[in-house]
Structures are given as C-alpha cells and as structure tokens.
Scaffold this active site. Structure first.
Site, PDB file in Angstrom:
ATOM      1  N   SER A 149     -11.907 107.037 -61.159  1.00 22.64           N
ATOM      2  CA  SER A 149     -11.139 107.754 -62.176  1.00 22.64           C
ATOM      3  C   SER A 149     -10.670 109.076 -61.601  1.00 22.64           C
ATOM      4  CB  SER A 149     -12.007 108.013 -63.414  1.00 22.64           C
ATOM      5  OG  SER A 149     -11.350 108.875 -64.322  1.00 22.64           O
ATOM      6  N   TYR A 162     -19.480 111.222 -67.663  1.00 21.56           N
ATOM      7  CA  TYR A 162     -18.452 110.331 -67.129  1.00 21.56           C
ATOM      8  C   TYR A 162     -17.931 110.855 -65.799  1.00 21.56           C
ATOM      9  CZ  TYR A 162     -14.288 107.347 -66.999  1.00 21.56           C
ATOM     10  OH  TYR A 162     -13.324 106.437 -66.629  1.00 21.56           O
TER      11      TYR A 162
END
Length: 283
Positions: A149, A162
């Site tokens: 990501s 995250y």
C-alpha cells in the site's frame, strides 16, 4: 504477451481472493486458462466467488478451487499449499493479497493491532515461506506478488496499525526479491504491488457507487499484469485522481523528513504546509 508464469494450465493461488482486487485477479487468470485457487475466510462470499470463477474458467469447476483459510495461521496456509498441490500441482503464481483495514489508533486495543498485523503482514510472510520453497525447487519461472500500500510508504496519520503492516510488507518483499535473485537456479521473482485508490469492499465505507477518482479492481489488475510482464518490482498504480508524478513527490517528501530532519509526518504539519505545496509543484 504476459509473464511466462501466467499461462494456460499453470496454477495461480490468490489469498483474499473472494472479493475486490483478489477476485478480479482470479477472474483474469481463470479467463487466461489458468487453474485458480482462491483462499479467503469461509461463507457464502467464498462460494459465490468460486461459482463466478467456474463460469469463466476453460475447464469450468474442474479448474477452480476455493478454500477457507485464515492466513494469520501458518498451519492453515500449509494445508492450503498441500491441497493446491494435491489438486493442481505446484503453484506457478502466488498472490499474497489478503488484507484488512478495520481502523486503528496508536493506543487502540492490542487485539486489533494483532489481528491487522497477523493478516496483513504475517499472512504474506506465511504464504511466501510455505509456497516459495517448492516453487524454487521445481526450477521454472514463477511469481510471488505481495499486495502492499502507498500507506506503507508515506505512512499518513490516522491508521497506524495498517501503515505498520504495509511498511512491513514493503521491507519483507524487498528482502524476499533480493534472496530469490541470489539463489542459484531460482526462476521465481517477487513483486511489490502498490494499488492506488481502488473501489472495493475494503475502501467503500458505505458507498455503493464508485467515486470518480477510483479505479476498478479490473483496471488495477490489468496494470499489475502489464507491469509484472515488464519486469517492474515496484508496481506503483495510479488512479483517476493521483498520477505517478504526484505519488513520486509525496514519497520523496516523506524520505526528506529524515534527510532534512523535519518533524515526523511533516506533510501534515501546519508549519510545513506551504513548503510541501511548493515541493509538489516542483518549485
């Protein structure tokens, strides 16, 4: 032309394959004549995805396999590898794609942090450690694609668990590729897949229509396949709002925080707002 691992009758294994990018990848691989296994949490969603894949696979249901797997549990990932090998043979393509993003804070519940890291980071480590040895041993071209990501690179405020998990995915995949390319006789390559804004169940947040700025999972997978075929390690995906040039400036600024000894996450610090805006413009 596509990568030699992406070929009819070759075997693709996709974790997090019951929806979103994972399902789009599985559909594309099945449509190309590959034998496809999707692994995800169980339930109707997994069964529905299996039926969709069978509808496009050249061998229908004979070429499709779906298995309920918690990738944070290495014994379940090992069982997945055993079952794939028993049904189809050794994997040619492993896409470690399973991920969750329930939200987090630095002082949030420990269980939340453990679950996010367990799926997003340990799931990728487990998949690579379990599948790669036999892929290497067989001696033919293969792919390991790990879904990272942009948040693991620029680490924006708001969801630290995250960010930590995806930063770990970046570091692990870089190390994995280094080891693979220095292993004698190895024809397996690892790639860090970095999607942009993609409209999936993970990102929808209650919306039912795709935002104009987002890409579809199918667009993202097509880009991924093209860049893997071109030999890219960092598969940095744009979207309809953010071109690669803007991603590059954001990433350079983030690295500059260390080099220039700026405050952490200075991009979001009010004292640096004007400087960042000028930097993005190249001034």
């Amino acid at each position: 032309m596509s990568h030699p691992a992406i070929a009819p009758n070759h075997v693709a294994v996709i974790t997090g394959g019951a929806s979103g990018i994972g399902l789009a990848a599985a559909m594309r691989f099945a449509g190309l004549g590959m034998k496809v296994c999707i692994a995800d949490l169980g339930g109707d969603r997994l069964k529905e995805a299996e039926a969709k894949l069978a509808s496009v696979a050249r061998g229908a249901s004979a070429d499709i396999m779906a298995m309920a797997v918690d990738v944070s549990r290495i014994e379940q990932v090992a069982e997945l590898e055993n079952e794939v090998r028993r049904r189809f043979g050794c994997a040619d393509l492993l896409m470690n794609n399973a991920g969750i993003q329930p939200g987090s804070t630095a002082f949030g519940p420990l269980e939340n942090w453990q679950r996010i890291l367990g799926v997003n980071l340990w799931g990728i480590i487990h998949g690579s450690q379990v599948f790669a040895p036999r892929m290497i041993e067989r001696g033919r071209a293969g792919l390991i694609i790990n879904t990272g990501s942009k948040q693991g690179i620029t680490t924006p405020p708001g969801d630290p668990a995250y960010n930590v998990s995806k930063a770990g995915v970046k570091a692990f995949t870089e190390a994995l590729q280094h080891e693979l390319r220095n292993t004698a006789g190895c024809k397996i390559s690892a790639h860090l897949f970095i999607p942009g804004h993609v409209f999936t169940a993970l990102t929808a947040r209650g919306r039912t229509e795709k935002p104009a700025g987002a890409w579809t999972p199918e667009q993202t997978v097509d880009f991924m396949i093209a860049r893997v075929t071109a030999g890219d390690f960092y598969i940095l995906c744009p979207d309809n709002d953010v071109p690669r040039s803007l991603d590059e400036r954001r990433m350079l600024w983030a690295a500059g925080d260390i080099i220039e000894n700026r405050p952490a996450l200075s991009r979001w610090h009010p004292d640096y707002a004007e400087a960042f805006a000028r930097f993005v413009k190249g001034e």
